[in-house]
Enzyme design. Structure first.
Site, PDB file in Angstrom:
ATOM      1  N   HIS A   1     -32.126  -6.366 -30.809  1.00 29.04           N
ATOM      2  CA  HIS A   1     -31.269  -7.563 -30.798  1.00 29.04           C
ATOM      3  C   HIS A   1     -30.073  -7.351 -29.877  1.00 29.04           C
ATOM      4  CE1 HIS A   1     -29.365  -4.768 -33.581  1.00 29.04           C
ATOM      5  NE2 HIS A   1     -28.232  -5.403 -33.401  1.00 29.04           N
TER       6      HIS A   1
ATOM      7  N   ASP B   1     -26.145  -8.206 -30.093  1.00 31.93           N
ATOM      8  CA  ASP B   1     -25.251  -8.610 -31.182  1.00 31.93           C
ATOM      9  C   ASP B   1     -24.851 -10.077 -30.983  1.00 31.93           C
ATOM     10  OD1 ASP B   1     -25.241  -6.132 -32.463  1.00 31.93           O
ATOM     11  OD2 ASP B   1     -23.600  -5.378 -31.213  1.00 31.93           O
TER      12      ASP B   1
ATOM     13  N   HIS C   1     -30.445  -3.817 -28.314  1.00 29.06           N
ATOM     14  CA  HIS C   1     -30.452  -2.452 -28.829  1.00 29.06           C
ATOM     15  C   HIS C   1     -31.197  -2.393 -30.160  1.00 29.06           C
ATOM     16  CE1 HIS C   1     -26.768  -4.469 -30.149  1.00 29.06           C
ATOM     17  NE2 HIS C   1     -26.846  -3.768 -31.260  1.00 29.06           N
TER      18      HIS C   1
ATOM     19  N   ARG D   1     -17.394   0.604 -35.311  1.00 27.07           N
ATOM     20  CA  ARG D   1     -17.757  -0.389 -34.286  1.00 27.07           C
ATOM     21  C   ARG D   1     -16.683  -1.455 -34.112  1.00 27.07           C
ATOM     22  NH1 ARG D   1     -22.355  -4.924 -34.942  1.00 27.07           N
ATOM     23  NH2 ARG D   1     -20.517  -6.027 -35.679  1.00 27.07           N
TER      24      ARG D   1
HETATM   25 FE   FE2 Z   1     -26.270  -4.449 -33.249  1.00 23.80          FE
END
Ligand code: FE2
Length: 279
Positions: free
Chosen positions: A96, A98, A254, A269
């Site tokens: 996907h 993000d 990713h 993140r």
């Molecule tokens: Fe992700």
């Protein structure tokens, strides 16, 4: 700083640079490398959550992290905490970009490895541009101007995501669901900086091709999902503690390889938004 491509399709490693002590000139060079390679990697970075968020803020708006699938760092509210162990098996093993389900998807993400398993837990990065270029001219023509519907719940109603909906995170999940009704984006996205075209669909979120009969949509999408998972478009990044990956969600996908259960993995993140609508 030095920039060295790690793969023909996607990714470069940046060395001789400290994110915590980055200069304006270095920050610009990092951005240039990100535009050229889609994802850039750093090793041996010592940075606090605050420094992590400040680095991300150089490149756009960094929203406050929401407690939902992930936690929130106590010292920097922009930093999401991704924690996996025996009770929380890894569950981000799907390709996907993000934010594909958002009307204004985040432009980039900065992921920092705090504690990774001795072995396993790599992340696979995919060049959506290389995948697009490898399509036949007939397929490119077919997809030209086509829109797809993308849906937060296509992924988050899966059994593997069930635990996100429990406890306090469940409120965040419901808020994310309500804030992100299914949205249409182009199947082929043109990068606003490089002008390059990328395939911009993924199995996790893309539910339909708009204006196409259901069976045709299912078959074409499953072909595109399979195409996007070919090794030719990939680079597989092996994390070490204090590694950083900074990727551009407009032209890459990713996949977090879920091979390390029940070992512990802990990441930080930040997401970066530019308020862009895919074109
Ligand atoms: Fe992700």
């Amino acid at each position: 700083m030095k920039v060295r491509p790690v793969n023909l399709a996607v990714g470069a490693e940046i060395t001789d640079m400290s994110i915590a002590n980055i200069t304006d000139d270095e920050a610009k060079q990092v951005h240039d490398a990100l535009m050229q390679y889609g994802v850039v990697f750093f090793r041996d970075q010592e940075m606090t959550p605050r420094q992590h968020a400040d680095f991300a803020k150089r490149y756009g708006e960094v929203p406050l992290a929401q407690k939902a699938s992930f936690g929130v760092d106590a010292n920097a509210p922009e930093v999401s905490t991704l924690e996996y162990d025996r009770e929380r098996p890894p569950n981000v093993n799907h390709f996907h970009p993000d934010g594909l389900f958002r009307e204004h998807p985040e432009f980039a993400s900065v992921l920092y490895a705090k504690e990774v398993p001795e072995i396993g837990g790599d992340t696979i990065f995919v060049s959506g541009h290389a995948a697009y270029e490898a399509l036949s001219d007939r397929m490119k023509q077919y997809l030209d101007g086509m829109q797809a519907q993308n849906d937060f719940m296509k992924l988050h109603s899966r059994p593997s995501k069930k635990r996100s909906w429990k406890g306090e995170g469940g409120k965040g999940m419901a808020a994310a669901r309500d804030a992100n009704p299914p949205v249409e984006h182009p199947v082929v996205r043109t990068h606003p900086v490089t002008g390059k075209k990328s395939l911009y669909v993924c199995e996790s979120f893309t539910s339909w091709l708009v204006g196409v009969p259901e069976k045709e949509s299912n078959h074409v999408l499953s072909y595109l999902f399979e195409h996007l998972s070919l090794p030719e478009f990939q680079y597989r990044f092996e994390w070490r503690n204090n590694s950083v990956a900074f990727w551009d969600n407009r032209c890459t996908l990713h996949y977090a390889v879920a091979d390390y259960w029940p070992a512990y993995r802990y990441m930080h993140r930040c997401s970066i938004r530019l308020g862009e609508k895919p074109v």
